[in-house]
Design an enzyme around this catalytic site. Structure first.
Site: not given
Length: 236
Positions: A53, A125
């Site tokens: 992220d 991610e």
């Protein structure tokens, strides 16, 4: 080559990166339901998703900074939020065709969890984090560039408030800022409905409804932009 190795090779081909340590990629594809024994959270993609992220945010921020040299902080922030939101990451996971390669427990597998948006977004991610850990920032940048660049260049949704866009459009033409006026108010006090008109000198007004004055103003500005050809209808 065993089945797991063959699967990982397929993922490498899809994302355009070959791992030196494939165990990192395997971890990025492992849902907690597939992990047995102690500390399952540490042996699933959860930590990878956390890192990915932030790596994704850093790379996309860099891309936006270079792509929009005139973009102010607010615009860049809106573009960043659009590109790293769950829906966008899930779409990237689909582009990478990661779903069939996610390691799931029997129950999750039978329920079709590999198609869930949240899981797909987390895995996308996780893969970014895996590339970063295995090959460094430049390798991660190349993968993000490959899959997020098209979304950067062609946003799926309007990235700026319609009222702001209309004000900038008017200013560029030497016009004063748009003015908004309430045309009607209807409905009960607990659920009012407003009709608002937006006016600019020398141009026809545009009206729209909303559950609040602010929403009605935004809708009127969006309708004005569509009418003038600044926005397409599906952007309003």
């Amino acid at each position: 080559m065993n089945a797991v190795g063959s699967d990982l090779a397929s993922v490498e081909e899809r994302i355009g990166y070959r791992f030196r340590d494939r165990s990192i990629l395997e971890l990025a594809l492992s849902h907690i339901s597939a992990v047995k024994g102690e500390a399952p959270r540490l042996r699933s993609y959860q930590r990878m998703e956390f890192l990915g992220d932030h790596v994704l945010g850093s790379v996309v921020s860099h891309m936006l900074y270079l792509a929009f040299p005139e973009g102010e902080e607010g615009e860049l922030s809106r573009r960043l939020a659009e590109l790293v939101r769950e829906e966008a990451c899930a779409e990237v996971a689909q582009d990478m065709d990661l779903g069939p390669f996610i390691r799931l427990g029997p129950g999750e597998s039978q329920s079709g969890a590999h198609k869930r948006r949240a899981i797909l977004a987390d895995v996308a991610e996780g893969v970014v984090a895996a590339v970063f850990l295995d090959g460094g920032y430049e390798a991660a940048h190349q993968v993000v560039e490959r899959f997020w660049r098209p979304r950067l260049e062609t946003p799926r949704r309007p990235l700026r408030d319609a009222k702001t866009v209309l004000q900038e459009w008017a200013q560029a033409r030497g016009l004063p800022p748009p003015s908004y006026r309430e045309v009607t108010r209807s409905g009960p006090d607990h659920a009012p409905r407003f009709t608002v008109a937006v006016d600019l000198p020398g141009l026809a007004s545009e009206q729209a409804d909303g559950a609040s004055k602010q929403n009605a103003q935004k809708a009127a500005a969006a309708a004005f932009l569509v009418r003038e050809g600044v926005w397409k209808k599906d952007e309003s």
